[in-house]
Scaffold this motif. Sequence first.
Motif, PDB file in Angstrom:
ATOM      1  N   ALA A 260       1.046  -1.074  -0.207  1.00 55.04           N
ATOM      2  CA  ALA A 260      -0.020  -0.390   0.112  1.00 55.04           C
ATOM      3  C   ALA A 260       1.208   1.001  -0.078  1.00 55.04           C
ATOM      4  CB  ALA A 260      -1.010  -0.022   1.269  1.00 55.04           C
ATOM      5  N   ILE A 261       2.310   0.757   0.226  1.00 56.08           N
ATOM      6  CA  ILE A 261       2.911   2.567   0.187  1.00 56.08           C
ATOM      7  C   ILE A 261       3.501   2.818  -0.768  1.00 56.08           C
ATOM      8  CG2 ILE A 261       4.905   2.854   1.438  1.00 56.08           C
ATOM      9  CD1 ILE A 261       4.804   1.369   3.922  1.00 56.08           C
ATOM     10  N   PRO A 262       3.241   4.390  -1.149  1.00 55.81           N
ATOM     11  CA  PRO A 262       4.026   4.425  -2.402  1.00 55.81           C
ATOM     12  C   PRO A 262       5.455   4.228  -1.974  1.00 55.81           C
ATOM     13  CG  PRO A 262       2.643   5.804  -1.429  1.00 55.81           C
ATOM     14  CD  PRO A 262       3.078   4.639  -0.352  1.00 55.81           C
ATOM     15  N   ARG A 263       6.067   4.042  -3.619  1.00 55.08           N
ATOM     16  CA  ARG A 263       7.544   3.739  -3.519  1.00 55.08           C
ATOM     17  C   ARG A 263       8.498   5.131  -4.835  1.00 55.08           C
ATOM     18  NH1 ARG A 263       7.715  -2.731  -3.354  1.00 55.08           N
ATOM     19  NH2 ARG A 263       9.891  -2.362  -4.376  1.00 55.08           N
ATOM     20  N   VAL A 264       9.875   5.337  -4.425  1.00 55.20           N
ATOM     21  CA  VAL A 264       9.959   6.420  -4.606  1.00 55.20           C
ATOM     22  C   VAL A 264      10.873   5.193  -6.243  1.00 55.20           C
ATOM     23  CG1 VAL A 264      10.688   7.970  -3.701  1.00 55.20           C
ATOM     24  CG2 VAL A 264      12.104   5.969  -3.358  1.00 55.20           C
ATOM     25  N   ASP A 265      10.835   4.041  -6.302  1.00 56.10           N
ATOM     26  CA  ASP A 265      11.558   3.298  -7.090  1.00 56.10           C
ATOM     27  C   ASP A 265      10.555   2.714  -7.995  1.00 56.10           C
ATOM     28  OD1 ASP A 265      11.013   1.541  -5.491  1.00 56.10           O
ATOM     29  OD2 ASP A 265      11.768   0.013  -5.955  1.00 56.10           O
ATOM     30  N   GLN A 266       9.155   2.933  -8.495  1.00 48.94           N
ATOM     31  CA  GLN A 266       8.358   2.351  -8.880  1.00 48.94           C
ATOM     32  C   GLN A 266       7.630   3.811  -9.865  1.00 48.94           C
ATOM     33  OE1 GLN A 266       5.369   1.364  -6.115  1.00 48.94           O
ATOM     34  NE2 GLN A 266       5.754  -1.074  -6.755  1.00 48.94           N
ATOM     35  N   PRO A 267       7.760   3.542 -10.952  1.00 48.67           N
ATOM     36  CA  PRO A 267       7.320   4.571 -12.207  1.00 48.67           C
ATOM     37  C   PRO A 267       5.756   5.454 -11.614  1.00 48.67           C
ATOM     38  CG  PRO A 267       7.037   2.586 -13.018  1.00 48.67           C
ATOM     39  CD  PRO A 267       7.314   2.030 -11.913  1.00 48.67           C
ATOM     40  N   LYS A 268       5.702   6.633 -12.197  1.00 54.09           N
ATOM     41  CA  LYS A 268       4.950   7.616 -12.247  1.00 54.09           C
ATOM     42  C   LYS A 268       3.253   6.688 -11.751  1.00 54.09           C
ATOM     43  CE  LYS A 268       5.831  11.087 -15.555  1.00 54.09           C
ATOM     44  NZ  LYS A 268       6.570  12.527 -15.742  1.00 54.09           N
ATOM     45  N   HIS A 269       2.486   7.394 -11.308  1.00 52.62           N
ATOM     46  CA  HIS A 269       1.232   6.766 -11.368  1.00 52.62           C
ATOM     47  C   HIS A 269       0.697   5.090 -11.270  1.00 52.62           C
ATOM     48  CE1 HIS A 269       0.323  10.574 -12.705  1.00 52.62           C
ATOM     49  NE2 HIS A 269       0.424  10.673 -13.413  1.00 52.62           N
ATOM     50  N   THR A 270       1.733   4.718 -11.015  1.00 51.94           N
ATOM     51  CA  THR A 270       1.846   2.994 -10.013  1.00 51.94           C
ATOM     52  C   THR A 270       0.750   2.783  -9.199  1.00 51.94           C
ATOM     53  OG1 THR A 270       4.197   3.431 -10.414  1.00 51.94           O
ATOM     54  CG2 THR A 270       2.932   1.299  -9.297  1.00 51.94           C
ATOM     55  N   ARG A 271      -0.228   1.559 -10.213  1.00 54.23           N
ATOM     56  CA  ARG A 271      -1.927   1.442  -9.041  1.00 54.23           C
ATOM     57  C   ARG A 271      -1.253   1.521  -7.723  1.00 54.23           C
ATOM     58  NH1 ARG A 271      -6.329   4.067  -9.469  1.00 54.23           N
ATOM     59  NH2 ARG A 271      -8.446   2.817  -8.855  1.00 54.23           N
ATOM     60  N   LEU A 272      -1.957   2.090  -7.190  1.00 52.89           N
ATOM     61  CA  LEU A 272      -1.270   1.335  -5.443  1.00 52.89           C
ATOM     62  C   LEU A 272      -2.470  -0.163  -4.529  1.00 52.89           C
ATOM     63  CD1 LEU A 272      -1.026   5.076  -3.456  1.00 52.89           C
ATOM     64  CD2 LEU A 272       0.824   3.245  -4.510  1.00 52.89           C
ATOM     65  N   THR A 273      -1.393  -0.740  -4.051  1.00 55.13           N
ATOM     66  CA  THR A 273      -2.834  -1.592  -3.343  1.00 55.13           C
ATOM     67  C   THR A 273      -2.826  -1.274  -1.804  1.00 55.13           C
ATOM     68  OG1 THR A 273      -1.437  -3.371  -4.725  1.00 55.13           O
ATOM     69  CG2 THR A 273      -3.016  -4.147  -3.635  1.00 55.13           C
ATOM     70  N   PRO A 274      -4.696  -1.073  -2.418  1.00 55.83           N
ATOM     71  CA  PRO A 274      -4.898   0.045  -0.827  1.00 55.83           C
ATOM     72  C   PRO A 274      -5.240  -1.598  -0.193  1.00 55.83           C
ATOM     73  CG  PRO A 274      -6.210   0.413  -2.278  1.00 55.83           C
ATOM     74  CD  PRO A 274      -5.124  -0.122  -3.252  1.00 55.83           C
TER      75      PRO A 274
END
Lengths: 353, 382
Positions: A260-274
Amino acid sequence: MNSPKTTGVLLDVNEYSVGFRTERGLAQVVDKVSFQLERGSTLGIVGESGSGKSVLNRSLMGLISSNRQVEEGSALFDGEELVGRDRQNFWGNRIGMIFQDPMTSLNPVMRIGRQLFEPLRQHLAMNKEQATERAVELLTQVGIPEPKRRLRQYPHELSGGMRQRVMIAIALAGEPELLIADEPTTALDVTVQKYILDLLGELQTDIGMAIILITHDLGVARGRTDDIMEMYGGRVMELSPSEELFSDMSHPYTQALFSAIPRVDQPKHTRLTPISGAPPDPIEPPSGCRFSPRCVYAQDDCTTTLPELRGSDEHQFACFYPVGTDASMQARSTNTTRGHTATGLKIQTAGTS
Amino acid sequence: MAGTGKAHLRDASDILLRVEDMVVEFPVDRRSVVHAVSGISFDVAKGETLGLVGESGCGKSTTAKAIIQIPRPTSGTVNFQGTDLNTLDDAELRAMRSQIQMIFQDPIASLNPRRTVRRIVSEGLVVSNTTVSKPGWALLGLAVILAVAAGFTSLWVLLAGLLAGLAGGFIILKGVFRPSIGGCSDERVDEIITAVGLDPVEAAKRRPHEYSGGQCQRVSVARTLVLDPEIVICDEPVSALDVSVQAQILNMLEDMKERYGITLVFISHDLSVVRNVSDRLAVMYLGKMCEIGDSDLIYAQPAHPYTQVLLAALPDPTNPHAGAVDALDSELPSPINPPSGCRFRTRCPRAEAICAEQEPQIAQVGTGDQWVACHFPLADGS
């Protein structure tokens, strides 16, 4: 200064529970928590709001003065039972504590100096000159420039980061064996946060005290703790050596939290899993596993039986279907096939989530 | 960094919001002012998300509020769809506000605790429709004057007064109740409440305290969307939320952006969150712009020393910049008396004499969409 012991168990908590009597019934905020803390080691307690992490520690310290509180179980500090007695003589000289908001923990109408002298004179019976000398030393130790001038200042004259350093200096003044840091950097900027966390690490190496670091941020706990205890709904979900928690997570809650945590190493607008749903109600918790209503692996036994901690001594988890095992894959595929979990949580098929 | 300059502003036709040389100052006493925002410029294209980051006190919230003119900036222009908002009077601005909406950090404190959630969501429609009742107030005023006059003169004047009063009252009431009488607005409110993941039937009965923090933030989002805005300014919208809920809200914002075609200005101190939501990133320090550009480029290779410090301090378990530079241990300088030249120089590991003398101008880094205000940018690998 109290004891020269450097190894062994400092804090041994066993089936410790805290509840509060409310109009609706007993709110079980901490439910049978057990852990051991070695001298000089750091334990991270991670959890979301309402997980019971702060109440656990405040209650252990005897800081909750409500007559609605119900405390059960045992907690041995250096062999002495804490539960059911007045713990005031542990404050400051044996257990220090720092809180999230340094502005509300410091007395706004008292100069920094006087607030620092208090523990020095009370616990260490220093006279005024000794106390001043030691206070300057402490402020220098926590990286405050011009310590002599600071003693004459009031809390509002300092920035948030500086105030938190003063809090740490006050907590260290009594030379405690255990420092409980309750979200010490949550109110601070990232740049200051890093400085404060680094400082705590250095001080621990120098002084050899044990630290309990309470945080909602897995990133803060990682790399700065020996062990991480993860709490949810008042119960321990997973207790593991820090790195192992990330490399080999066992509890579905850990996995869910991490994705669920956004990560800096992922590209922008990566869909999060809440994590769908809301945290449990402490008065009427879900039957069985507290996390089962939000868990994608939940099976029938999760809703009827409360899982106890299992696994190795080092790495424990409270789950029947630990992540990465055949049992969990079986459970996951069962749920995917029927489109929902045993608790009725809808499983979205890949691609539509 | 304290850079100024407008080299990074784009010429494209799809620019929705363009802020130029915006200055916001607050007087402290007769002699000194707080230089909260000192000449920053940026633009936001339609459908884009601009992430605005920086430490507390860097002026990011002040910038957001100055865009919607609360308070109005000291100088500079805020050009929204070809209109300079600074030149509008209060009534024109109120009409324009439905186009520019704002979401705040504390979801519970920003909602009126005594109103039902549905009423909160529809409030924007009510307010934006009441501007038509100006003639109503005029007629009511006339009625009062005539009624007073009637005390001295005839019955006819009294009757005229009553008539004017009734007409004025009717116009005001019509203005007030039109949105909830008109069926389409009701549908609109229900649709938006459902879109943000809440139940419209529940929303009509419940008040904010019965909702969790995450749900309240959904209400805040619904309240802005109901007006069909062009741009939504989000000031730390997820900072008060737990990670599991934060992900729900971030995903919801992305959905809403797609569904209603809104443009976002997303302010946050959390660089991981901003990384996830933004197309472009703007880094601010002490009222000045440090670096702006495509977020992929900046996160891959920060050019400003301050951006690097921020990224290195990020406690993200997967942070590739961790430990690149030491944390800053000095204090943020006072915005009342900011350092000369580049404002970051007092804490910058790369500062030279020129940094104190000349303020760096924003210049392009390489050939891509990355712009930095620094005399000694990092991008060359040094």
